[in-house]
Design an enzyme around this catalytic site. Sequence first.
Site, mmCIF file in Angstrom:
data_model
loop_
_atom_site.group_PDB
_atom_site.id
_atom_site.type_symbol
_atom_site.label_atom_id
_atom_site.label_comp_id
_atom_site.label_asym_id
_atom_site.label_seq_id
_atom_site.Cartn_x
_atom_site.Cartn_y
_atom_site.Cartn_z
ATOM 1 N N TRP A 57 0.809 -1.218 0.000
ATOM 2 C CA TRP A 57 0.000 0.000 0.000
ATOM 3 C C TRP A 57 0.845 1.272 0.000
ATOM 4 C CZ3 TRP A 57 -0.263 -4.186 3.201
ATOM 5 C CH2 TRP A 57 -1.326 -5.062 2.991
ATOM 6 N N ASP A 58 2.144 1.153 -0.232
ATOM 7 C CA ASP A 58 3.054 2.307 -0.189
ATOM 8 C C ASP A 58 3.046 2.959 1.195
ATOM 9 O OD1 ASP A 58 4.875 4.209 -1.031
ATOM 10 O OD2 ASP A 58 3.375 5.479 -1.990
ATOM 11 N N MET A 59 3.119 2.145 2.226
ATOM 12 C CA MET A 59 3.121 2.652 3.592
ATOM 13 C C MET A 59 4.551 2.827 4.112
ATOM 14 S SD MET A 59 0.101 3.350 4.565
ATOM 15 C CE MET A 59 -1.451 3.243 3.662
#
Length: 802
Positions: free
Chosen positions: A483-485
């Site tokens: 999630w591109d965290m």
Amino acid sequence: MSTDGALSRSRLLPSLLGILLLLMGLAMLAGGIKLSMLGGSLYYLLAGIGLALTGILLLMARRAALGLYALVLFASTVWALWEVGLDWWQLVPRLAMLFALGIVMLLPWFRRPLLRDGAAPMGTGALGVAVVLAGVTALASQFTNPGEIKGQLDRDSVDGMTNTAPAMPDGDWNSYGRSAHGDRYSPLTQITPQNAHKLVEAWSYRTGDLPGPNDPGETTAENTPLKVNGMLYVCTPHSQVIALDPDTGKEIWRFDPKLSTQNAANFKGWAHMTCRGVTYHDDAVYATEQSPTGSASAPVASVCPRRIFLPTADTRLIALNADTGKMCEDFGDKGQVDLRANIGGFTAGGYYSTSPPAVTKDLVVIGGHVTDNVSTDEPSGVIRAFDVHTGKLVWNWDSGNPDDTTPIAEGKVYTRNSPNMWSMFAVDEKLGMLYLPMGNQTPDQFGGARTPESELHAAGLTALDIGTGKVRWHFQFTHHDLWDMDVGGQPTLMDLKTADGVKQAVLASTKQGSIYVLDRSTGQAIVPINEVPVPQGAVEGDHTSPTQPKSDLNLMPPPLQERDMWGVTPFDQLICRIDFKSMRYDGPFTPPSLQGSIVYPGNFGVFDWGGISVDPVRQIAFVNPSYMAFKSKMIPAAEIAAQGPRKSETEGVQPNKGAPYGVVLEALLSPMGLPCQAPAWGYVAAVDLTTHQVLWKHKNGTVRDSSPVPIPLSMGVPSLGGTFTTASGVGFLSGTLDQYLRAYDVKNGKQLWEGRLPAGAQTTPMTYTGKDGKQYVLVVAGGHGSLGTKQGDYVIAYKLSE
């Protein structure tokens, strides 16, 4: 004039409204059918039928139109109250248009054509009651504040707690986060909650560095200047450094690195054009200190005893004489180190450092930005430590080969595509440790080919030994991140009072909304962290983690529901509902999918690179959480070419060359370009770090500069950039989408003052004392290309009026 002609003309308005309602009804009916087939609300289908029939009755000049419309308005009001209660901004798209049309239908000259026998039209009373009910509902909602928390901090200090950050003059701001601890806390007290309203502009300076026609879309002024050595040091998007007089803003010197295009046709090869800051090193600070290993410091003879370290957009690290702006000839190759060494090939702009390096007694340490979602063969995320005087490589830590920190051999290449650290370090020289907020291995939304080494250090915090680069400990905040965290904010170091005594803590704010609090010596949790079950079911060839770690200290939003979808009219709200129900969404950490998945919080995060600020004496954190949903859709590799070229990191298909899927990643917006989820989208808040509870939380910012009509409606807008606090209890924030610098009372969140800015200020402001003994607040207002805020080249200082 004939009676028939007059009657015909008097029926014109009801007929026109009838046509409008018929068209509205048919549109709502069509959308309502689709929404109901997706398992959504039946309201739009039923309301569409009611509006269409009302339109037909008006065209037929039937008085029953009023009664039927009264039923539609009454049912809509009851439905709206059932769905969202007395929430003004949620009620507006549901009722405002219907309420206004109801008032029109009550006007005598509108009703008159519906009279046939002189009697009052059927339904007038019912419509009047329905309009009054809708109006009273709207009025009552003015006295509610959904999502807000009211509170008051009842202390000015916690017994025994002091500011333990590295010592510096009270009026200086030596590092990006004021100190190497990243606390963004100033001991200055001249500006107080009682006089902050007297702030006025002291001076303004224009750098001359404006976005050009060949620049990338995401040209951003995210700079937090330094105040040290009697000067202000500003860097610009094109990597220029300017030294200013802190009292007047007069330019003292300027350095232009004259960026290379790295064989790109023009600057559009870059994903970003950003300089968040520069770093200052002073030999005199260490002259009487010992190294972390206990050895005595030897005097250092240097042509540049005071240095500014500048990362450039064309992949250089430059050392400048802080007094003159001239390159330090003894560093690297006549003042610069080429960071392309041992990196391998990359697209122009695909690798460089957007953030300032860290400095210690002997070292300057730098990471790098790697463009997301281009391919699986991108540069390494290696962290490199160079001798602060000579520029010689001392150690390198590559998360793809984490155990070998010996300087890489000539001709060798660091592990391609290993997780990187693009944000700001925190440094504890007493403990001899560097703290790295880590990203993940690109591509962001597909992890089927990631190596165990890349998974180990991704999307978490890694602590390295300053002297050797060896890992001391690490803690992952998102397992198998899809999630591109990546951890965007600079870690914050402080002494924290707990039930078990005072702990040396590191606080890491994250995109998912958790603030992880760890012992900075060991990496053990100080505030409990629980592994919670999350949705499962990745695309073919990938997998998901069964759980994700959640801190007890968090500002995570509740999961979205269909009723949270928003718009300015019922129609764009309906489209947002259809969009919501068409995609996969099972709450936080819903895996990416071919169907399309909602990512909430989105990849801009609850907290991004702006991080948080802390007051170590009051033991609170002052924060600016944002809540924006995104959506992602996986595209099979064979179908990517048909989707057209990639435009930017948030536009078009991200190709992920070498992976089986590309991805479309974008904000969840209505057809009008507004967020599909209901406001508020941005807040300011304070957290009691001794209890882990949110003290207060208030929506923050207006839509003045992001809506078609510049009305300063206080809806609460996202902010990109950080806060700072002062010992007097005043906090500052400039990063909202509207063009303001604001001051707040950190005890209760009351807004004390706001200053209108000539451009967006998506950065973190700072404060300092001038030579005149006055406290100044400084902000860079240059805008943010990808957020669409107004761009400029302003550096503006404020102080109290005389």
